[in-house]
Design a protein around this motif. Structure first.
Motif, short mmCIF file in Angstrom:
data_model
loop_
_atom_site.label_atom_id
_atom_site.label_comp_id
_atom_site.label_asym_id
_atom_site.label_seq_id
_atom_site.Cartn_x
_atom_site.Cartn_y
_atom_site.Cartn_z
N UNK A 104 0.83 -1.21 0.00
CA UNK A 104 0.00 0.00 0.00
C UNK A 104 0.86 1.25 0.00
N UNK A 105 1.88 1.27 0.85
CA UNK A 105 2.78 2.43 0.89
C UNK A 105 3.49 2.60 -0.44
N UNK A 106 3.93 1.48 -1.03
CA UNK A 106 4.61 1.56 -2.33
C UNK A 106 3.71 2.13 -3.41
N UNK A 107 2.46 1.72 -3.43
CA UNK A 107 1.52 2.21 -4.44
C UNK A 107 1.23 3.69 -4.25
N UNK A 166 9.44 5.59 2.73
CA UNK A 166 9.22 4.20 3.13
C UNK A 166 9.52 3.22 2.02
N UNK A 167 9.17 3.58 0.78
CA UNK A 167 9.45 2.70 -0.36
C UNK A 167 10.94 2.54 -0.58
N UNK A 168 11.67 3.65 -0.51
CA UNK A 168 13.12 3.58 -0.74
C UNK A 168 13.83 2.82 0.38
N UNK A 169 13.44 3.03 1.61
CA UNK A 169 14.08 2.31 2.70
C UNK A 169 13.77 0.81 2.63
#
Length: 269
Positions: free
Chosen positions: A28-31, A242-245
């Protein structure tokens, strides 16, 4: 064709729910991190773009994202190195019984059952009472070792309990010294386990929050910085971070798995 038992479907549904709860928030965070410039923190998405990733690398009005990332990376590498070294030496020492070995073992792993926030509070108070500066590289480093070292010790104890000493005896019969036997016989055999300990040490340190909360001083590590940003950042730039980490963590795991694969091929060779 025999039908599958009902328990198979129950366990399959349970496993599917487990995977959903485990990876659903990350997905969800990635999207949501790929929303357009007018995007918010919830669905429905408002366009798609890389806008928030560009904002992440731009000058931030709040937070010290990249400074906290560098601190977490340096702390994670330091904790990883010490965890691997101490765990290996302890594993070698515990191969032979000595007086007080049982008490020392339970003392070493006792911090696993102590609430993390109490460890953080205790270490912070100890440094304060001793007149030492509370800093992420000193008190934060010590607090995180109370979390990573027990895992490393348990892994290495299990490894050396199954280690066949006849390999070392054969090396000594060939004229190898104690150091040569360790470097050329023991170390290559336990290398995959050392990579596992290193992965445990780094990842546990990199995302540790509670034991760093009261021991990091005035400079936040990345988990503390992200937590602080949740109170004042209301854009998907937080999701981009969050996606990059997450991708960074997966890259570290991939590198360790590649190392295990290389050592596995050498061992079979």
């Amino acid at each position: 064709m025999t039908s599958r038992p009902r328990s198979f479907y129950v366990l399959s549904a349970f496993f599917a729910l487990f995977v959903l709860f485990l990876y659903g928030p990350v997905a969800t965070i990635g999207i949501l991190s790929f929303q357009g410039p007018g995007g918010g923190l919830t669905f429905p998405m408002r366009g798609t773009s890389l806008h928030w990733f560009r904002e992440l690398f731009a000058q931030q009005a709040v937070g010290d994202i990249w400074g906290s990332f560098r601190r977490s990376l340096a702390l994670g590498l330091l904790v990883m190195a010490v965890t691997v070294m101490v765990s290996t030496l302890a594993g070698l020492a515990f191969r032979k019984r000595f007086r007080g070995a049982g008490a020392l073992f339970y003392l070493a792993v006792a911090s696993l059952v102590v609430p993390s926030i109490l460890v953080s509070l205790g270490v912070g108070l100890m440094f304060d009472q001793a007149g030492l500066k509370v800093h992420w590289a000193t008190s934060g480093f010590g607090a995180q070792l109370t979390w990573t070292l027990p895992f490393g010790l348990l892994i290495m104890f299990a490894v050396f309990n199954r280690f066949d000493p006849s390999f070392e005896e054969a090396a000594r019969d060939q004229g190898a010294s104690a150091w040569q036997g360790f470097a050329h016989v023991v170390l290559p055999i336990i290398a995959p386990s050392l990579i596992g300990v290193a992965l445990f040490g780094f990842t546990l340190s990199y995302d540790e929050f509670a034991r760093t909360l009261l021991t990091a001083g005035s400079r936040n590590t990345l988990p503390l910085e992200v937590f602080g940003m949740t109170t004042n950042v209301t854009t998907p730039v937080l999701y981009a971070l969050g996606t990059l980490t997450t991708l960074f963590s997966l890259a570290i795991i991939g590198a360790c798995l590649a190392g295990l694969w290389v050592f596995g091929r050498r061992g079979r060779g």
